[in-house]
Write an enzyme that holds these catalytic residues in place. Structure first.
Site, PDB file in Angstrom:
ATOM      1  N   PHE A  84      84.459  11.557  79.363  1.00  0.00           N
ATOM      2  CA  PHE A  84      84.067  10.541  78.517  1.00  0.00           C
ATOM      3  C   PHE A  84      84.595   9.339  78.412  1.00  0.00           C
ATOM      4  O   PHE A  84      85.936   9.339  78.266  1.00  0.00           O
ATOM      5  CB  PHE A  84      83.904  11.245  77.024  1.00  0.00           C
ATOM      6  N   ASN A 121      81.968   6.161  69.098  1.00  0.00           N
ATOM      7  CA  ASN A 121      80.972   7.041  69.749  1.00  0.00           C
ATOM      8  C   ASN A 121      81.718   8.299  70.052  1.00  0.00           C
ATOM      9  O   ASN A 121      81.141   9.039  70.907  1.00  0.00           O
ATOM     10  CB  ASN A 121      80.302   6.328  71.000  1.00  0.00           C
ATOM     11  N   HIS A 153      79.584  11.362  69.156  1.00  0.00           N
ATOM     12  CA  HIS A 153      78.221  11.406  69.876  1.00  0.00           C
ATOM     13  C   HIS A 153      78.312  11.854  71.280  1.00  0.00           C
ATOM     14  O   HIS A 153      77.746  12.839  71.897  1.00  0.00           O
ATOM     15  CB  HIS A 153      77.853   9.940  69.822  1.00  0.00           C
ATOM     16  N   GLU A 154      79.383  11.279  72.019  1.00  0.00           N
ATOM     17  CA  GLU A 154      79.385  11.768  73.602  1.00  0.00           C
ATOM     18  C   GLU A 154      79.900  12.950  73.731  1.00  0.00           C
ATOM     19  O   GLU A 154      79.694  13.663  74.781  1.00  0.00           O
ATOM     20  CB  GLU A 154      80.409  10.638  74.223  1.00  0.00           C
ATOM     21  N   TYR A 155      80.826  13.348  72.934  1.00  0.00           N
ATOM     22  CA  TYR A 155      81.339  14.958  73.045  1.00  0.00           C
ATOM     23  C   TYR A 155      79.918  15.765  72.805  1.00  0.00           C
ATOM     24  O   TYR A 155      79.891  17.047  73.509  1.00  0.00           O
ATOM     25  CB  TYR A 155      82.243  15.256  71.954  1.00  0.00           C
TER      26      TYR A 155
END
Length: 584
Positions: free
Chosen positions: A392, A408, A411-413
């Protein structure tokens, strides 16, 4: 200086909003720029636009009216941050444009303070999509001033400020249109102008490097890259053929310093990426190592580690805690039993955190060969490969400082967790209908019920215009940010609150690589829950409060410059900003 400007043109600058029917005989007390974000907006507007100069068409010497003009330009600069440009009438826009053209005709490299403020007004006003005006005369002034700065000796700091804002005025106009369609009026005017030729001439001039400092050259490269982004793909080689010889000549003289200027100024801002540096521009690029840019490595656990530029130990600990605590929420919501999907070897996630978007834009390309025209991204890789590193890429939300946040991050995790524990295969394994699931799930897990933008969208969208569940389920990435993120969030949140079992069945079908079962379950949910979804949207919309004009501390919120429009490494360090040089 011996140039002249009419007082009627100056008056046009002052009557931008058309608020005053008669001109007062005295100029009201100036609002200090440092205090311009306090008080009543209506009072500020009145003060800005009820000033006027005495007289009508008589001429006065420029050196007599310069202090007055600087005062007036300062007001208009402040208004662009704290006033409402969208409410300025067409007639007032025309008056403003006429005055800017008239003032522009009087400017030269030896009136640097006026050039600086005029240039700021160019990008603060004309880049606004509501501010429609013919810009040929404005472009002519920019072109003429760039030509003068090619040869005029730069002997004082005011000239450097003027040159910096002049180049920015060109680049920021171009940045404002590069995502727009080819029929955008401002985009068409820009591409029809000779601004790119003027930038190229300046880049090859002696003044592109001042006292050994190449900030003018790097800024000019950046403006040229913004020009390139507006071009059709077939036209890119035309500019490349002109800018490359400039870089080659500079590299012959200055070596790696010149390579860095070209790499950070032109190549990364044109999103050429690592591929270009390894191929056609291999002799022009300066490629750093990961250790040079991201010297800090920190392990949260055996399955999660962070590589970063500048996070402190406390910030690393906060980031680890946010990620690991969110993981338990994900497993609980989707009932995963913490069992990975079959053939998935992504046993650890690497999180790369840059200090801001500018650094991410540059070094995300150069180090990792990723596209950086975004707010961060997750690359799953090939999960079935024996050696694969899911990563990420993110950056610090620098505009929120002193608050600390990795933009983010949560969110990205969720994308990593979704790929590891729910969706079989890598990105693109399933043919369609996954955008709403992936982005809606990431938004919901990371934000919970705290998603003001999505809730406000539901409130402000007429019922007849609200997408159905069936429409949301069919969302693609080219359907826009609202469909991709906000309506998808609302669909996931609705199902989690009203049919969690049905939501989990979708996840089970994905985990089993049963796309047909996934589609059938979506169709069932859309048919079964549409009336209830509409009722739920109406209920949550009624709970959304009206937006506040002021922030919690009572200060007016400025209309900020797009935070991705400029690069931190392009700003000359010695050109400091203060209350007379507002930047938001």
């Amino acid at each position: 200086m011996n140039q002249r400007i009419t007082l009627s043109a100056i008056a046009s600058l002052l009557f931008l909003a058309g608020c005053a029917s008669t001109a007062p005989t005295q100029i009201p007390q100036k609002i200090a720029l440092s205090q311009a974000n306090q008080g009543d907006p209506a009072q500020i507007n009145e003060t800005l636009f009820t000033q006027a100069s005495l007289g009508t068409s008589q001429l006065i010497e420029a050196n007599q009216q310069q202090p007055l003009l600087l005062n007036q330009l300062g007001y208009l600069r402040t208004f662009s941050y704290f006033g409402e440009l969208d409410e300025v009438s067409e007639s007032a826009q025309q008056q403003f444009n006429e005055a800017m053209v008239a003032l522009g005709d009087t400017l030269n490299a030896n009136t640097p303070s006026l050039v600086e403020q005029w240039s700021v007004l160019v990008y603060r006003y004309y880049a606004n999509e509501k501010f429609d005006a013919p810009l040929d005369d404005i472009f002519d002034t920019q072109i003429r001033l760039l030509a003068q700065f090619e040869t005029t000796p730069i002997t004082n700091i005011e000239q450097e400020y003027a040159l910096w804002e002049l180049i920015r005025s060109v680049g920021l106009l171009m940045h404002s249109t590069y995502r727009e369609d080819s029929d955008n009026p401002l985009k068409q005017q820009l591409l029809a102008s000779k601004l790119s030729d003027s930038l190229l001439k300046f880049a090859s001039s002696d003044n592109a490097i001042i006292n050994g400092d190449d900030w003018p050259l790097q800024n000019t490269y950046w403006a040229l890259a913004m020009w390139q982004l507006n071009q059709e793909g077939d036209d890119w080689n035309q500019l490349e053929a002109k800018v490359t010889p400039i870089a080659k000549a500079d590299i012959t003289k200055r070596g790696d310093e010149a390579k860095q200027a070209f790499t950070l100024g032109y190549l990364v801002n044109g999103f050429y990426g690592q591929e270009a540096c390894n191929e056609e521009y291999s002799d022009y690029c300066l490629m750093p190592t990961e250790e040079q840019i991201l010297p800090i490595e920190h392990y949260c656990s055996d399955s999660l580690f962070i590589r970063t530029q500048d996070l402190s130990q406390q910030e690393l600990a906060i980031s680890c805690e946010k990620l690991t605590s969110q993981e338990s929420n994900f497993h609980h919501l989707l009932n995963t039993h913490q069992q990975p999907v079959a053939n998935d070897n992504n046993t650890a996630l690497k999180v790369v955190v840059f200090k801001n978007w500018s650094q991410y834009n540059a070094y995300g390309q150069l180090l990792y060969d990723i596209g950086t025209d975004n707010g961060g991204m997750y690359i799953e890789g090939t999960p079935q490969a024996e050696v694969n590193q899911a990563t990420f890429y993110a950056f610090r939300a620098w505009w929120l400082e002193p608050e600390f946040k990795v933009w983010n991050l949560n969110h990205e995790y969720v994308h990593y967790l979704d790929g590891r524990f729910i969706k079989y295969g890598g990105f693109g394994h399933f043919p369609n209908s996954l955008v709403w699931w992936a982005e809606g799930m990431a938004e919901y897990i990371s934000k919970g019920n705290d998603n003001d933008k999505a809730l406000r969208l539901a409130k402000e969208t007429d019922k007849a215009e609200q997408p159905s569940l069936e429409t949301i389920f069919a969302t693609e990435y080219n359907d826009g940010l609202d469909r991709t993120y906000r309506w998808s969030y609302l669909a996931i949140r609705f199902l989690s609150e009203h049919d969690l079992e049905g939501l989990n069945r979708l996840g089970q079908r994905l985990k089993a690589d049963d796309f047909g079962g996934y589609e059938a379950q979506m169709a069932k949910l859309a048919k079964q829950h549409q009336p209830q979804f509409e009722q739920w949207l109406a209920t949550i919309s009624s709970e959304v409060k009206d937006e506040q004009v002021q922030s919690d501390d009572g200060m007016l919120k400025p209309h900020k410059q797009n935070r991705y429009s400029y690069r931190d490494y392009l700003k000359p360090e010695h050109l400091s900003l203060d209350s007379s040089r507002l930047h938001f």
